[in-house]
Scaffold this motif. Structure first.
Motif, PDB file in Angstrom:
ATOM      1  N   ASP A  28       0.851  -1.191   0.000  1.00  0.00           N
ATOM      2  CA  ASP A  28       0.000   0.000   0.000  1.00  0.00           C
ATOM      3  C   ASP A  28       0.888   1.243   0.000  1.00  0.00           C
ATOM      4  O   ASP A  28       1.522   1.557   1.004  1.00  0.00           O
ATOM      5  CB  ASP A  28      -0.900  -0.006   1.237  1.00  0.00           C
ATOM      6  N   GLU A  51       0.230   4.384   0.189  1.00  0.00           N
ATOM      7  CA  GLU A  51      -0.156   5.368   1.205  1.00  0.00           C
ATOM      8  C   GLU A  51       0.407   4.989   2.570  1.00  0.00           C
ATOM      9  O   GLU A  51       0.946   5.836   3.286  1.00  0.00           O
ATOM     10  CB  GLU A  51      -1.678   5.465   1.274  1.00  0.00           C
ATOM     11  N   LEU A  97       4.262   5.438   2.581  1.00  0.00           N
ATOM     12  CA  LEU A  97       4.625   6.846   2.692  1.00  0.00           C
ATOM     13  C   LEU A  97       4.432   7.336   4.130  1.00  0.00           C
ATOM     14  O   LEU A  97       5.278   8.037   4.686  1.00  0.00           O
ATOM     15  CB  LEU A  97       3.767   7.674   1.726  1.00  0.00           C
ATOM     16  N   TYR A  98       3.318   6.941   4.727  1.00  0.00           N
ATOM     17  CA  TYR A  98       3.020   7.334   6.102  1.00  0.00           C
ATOM     18  C   TYR A  98       4.061   6.772   7.068  1.00  0.00           C
ATOM     19  O   TYR A  98       4.525   7.467   7.976  1.00  0.00           O
ATOM     20  CB  TYR A  98       1.623   6.831   6.478  1.00  0.00           C
ATOM     21  N   LYS A 149      -5.174   1.722  11.736  1.00  0.00           N
ATOM     22  CA  LYS A 149      -5.702   2.195  10.457  1.00  0.00           C
ATOM     23  C   LYS A 149      -6.450   1.075   9.727  1.00  0.00           C
ATOM     24  O   LYS A 149      -7.511   1.287   9.145  1.00  0.00           O
ATOM     25  CB  LYS A 149      -4.566   2.723   9.571  1.00  0.00           C
ATOM     26  N   ARG A 160     -10.405   1.140   8.781  1.00  0.00           N
ATOM     27  CA  ARG A 160     -10.838   0.967   7.393  1.00  0.00           C
ATOM     28  C   ARG A 160     -11.829  -0.189   7.270  1.00  0.00           C
ATOM     29  O   ARG A 160     -12.838  -0.088   6.560  1.00  0.00           O
ATOM     30  CB  ARG A 160      -9.628   0.716   6.489  1.00  0.00           C
ATOM     31  N   ASN A 166      -9.014   3.490  -2.653  1.00  0.00           N
ATOM     32  CA  ASN A 166      -7.719   4.110  -2.401  1.00  0.00           C
ATOM     33  C   ASN A 166      -7.690   5.479  -3.078  1.00  0.00           C
ATOM     34  O   ASN A 166      -7.518   5.574  -4.295  1.00  0.00           O
ATOM     35  CB  ASN A 166      -6.591   3.211  -2.919  1.00  0.00           C
ATOM     36  N   VAL A 226      -5.504   7.799  -2.883  1.00  0.00           N
ATOM     37  CA  VAL A 226      -4.172   8.300  -3.251  1.00  0.00           C
ATOM     38  C   VAL A 226      -3.962   8.245  -4.755  1.00  0.00           C
ATOM     39  O   VAL A 226      -3.403   9.163  -5.363  1.00  0.00           O
ATOM     40  CB  VAL A 226      -3.073   7.496  -2.528  1.00  0.00           C
ATOM     41  N   LYS A 227      -4.416   7.176  -5.393  1.00  0.00           N
ATOM     42  CA  LYS A 227      -4.182   7.044  -6.842  1.00  0.00           C
ATOM     43  C   LYS A 227      -5.006   8.025  -7.669  1.00  0.00           C
ATOM     44  O   LYS A 227      -4.750   8.228  -8.855  1.00  0.00           O
ATOM     45  CB  LYS A 227      -4.457   5.610  -7.292  1.00  0.00           C
TER      46      LYS A 227
END
Length: 328
Positions: free
Chosen positions: A278, A280, A283-284, A305, A309, A322, A324-325
């Motif tokens: 994933d 996201e 990156l987190y 998280k 979710r 998602n 982010v995409k």
């Protein structure tokens, strides 16, 4: 109407029953005949009173008792054993009669905080039994794998050793059985339209596979047993709590050692998978590490998280999207 609280200490063969106010006590067999006698005795003892039964959650040993309670539409509470144990304080001595009295007293004291128990659906019960059996098979396979490893460390020649060969055959057999159980779990999920929809929604989240999805569904009774994901995070043992008092105790915020260890382990595996697949979450994770946060606390945030979710998509009844995409 006055209420009498009836505590039942459940064991494999017997049911010790104690009434809180009248102090009456009797032992019955943990069979269909014994439970019928128990209910008839309770009717006779508690005439003119409303009855509330309470007993510990003991897995298959209390299942028959729950089914009888459901059939007769009786009020009953099922409480975790650890919760009861910690509520009793310091005790000297222990026997089934004392335990039944303690359960009845607990139900009386904490009635306002207890939730009336209801058996989950037949599909959830079957799914829970399959998960339990799979866990047992995995423990057995792990034991044999560890035995093989130890033998290889000690023995110079293991190729023709009959014990190693036998253990390897058992491992292969157990692996096949585990795969078969997982197939049966998939079949069971597909048979129930509502559970199948929930399963499809939560497995759209990176990190959640068959075993975690089935465990989440059975633990939450298809996301109905917990009002919020934070309540479930507390139950799973991944919710952080403060540890301070006055000016002398200033400990770090940490998770409690209490909680469902199976869920905690599965969520840790899910966090590791999400971290790999994933973008996201990845990156987190790196952003928190650069900010000086520890790896373990970040992994725990990712576990939370995933739970949040799962609850969100289950409540909305839609797959995870998602975002982010789609970001510019």
């Amino acid at each position: 109407m006055k209420k009498e609280f009836i505590g039942i200490d459940v064991s494999k063969n017997t049911l010790d029953v104690s009434l809180h106010f009248s102090k009456a006590h009797k032992v019955f067999s943990n069979t269909a005949e014994g439970i019928n006698k128990l209910l008839a005795w309770a009717d006779e003892q508690v005439k003119g009173f409303e009855r509330a039964f309470c007993f510990e959650h003991t897995g298959i040993y209390s299942l028959l008792l729950c089914e009888f309670m459901e059939q007769r539409q009786l009020i009953y509470y099922v409480i975790p054993g650890l919760e009861l144990k910690r509520s009793l304080g310091i005790q000297r001595g222990k026997n089934d009669k004392v335990d039944a009295q303690a359960i009845a007293r607990y139900a009386c004291l904490f009635e306002q905080e207890l939730t009336r128990h209801e058996l989950p659906s037949a599909t959830l019960l079957k799914l829970k039994n399959l998960l339990s059996y799979r866990s047992k098979l995995i423990r057995q396979r792990t034991a044999h794998l560890n035995h093989i490893t130890e033998l290889k460390k000690v023995l110079l020649q293991t190729q023709d050793n009959p014990i190693v060969a036998s253990s390897q055959k058992i491992v292969e057999m157990l692996t096949q059985e585990i795969r078969q159980i997982e197939k049966l779990m998939g079949v069971q999920i597909k048979r129930d339209e509502k559970i199948s929809q929930t399963f499809n929604n939560i497995t759209s989240i990176k990190g959640i596979g068959l075993i975690l999805a089935a465990t989440l569904i059975t633990s939450t009774e298809d996301f109905k047993a917990f009002r919020t994901w934070r309540q479930f995070a507390c139950y799973a043992g991944i919710a952080p709590f403060e540890h301070r008092s006055g000016t002398s105790i200033k400990g770090k915020t940490r998770i409690s050692p209490l909680g469902n260890r199976t869920l905690k382990t599965l969520l840790s595996q899910a966090a590791a998978t999400a971290l790999q697949h994933d973008p996201e979450i990845k990156l987190y994770y790196h952003r928190r590490l650069k900010a000086g946060k520890s790896k373990m606390s970040t992994i725990n945030v990712i576990r939370n998280k995933i739970v949040s979710r799962a609850f969100a998509v289950a409540k909305r009844n839609t797959p995870y999207v998602n975002l982010v995409k789609y970001a510019a």
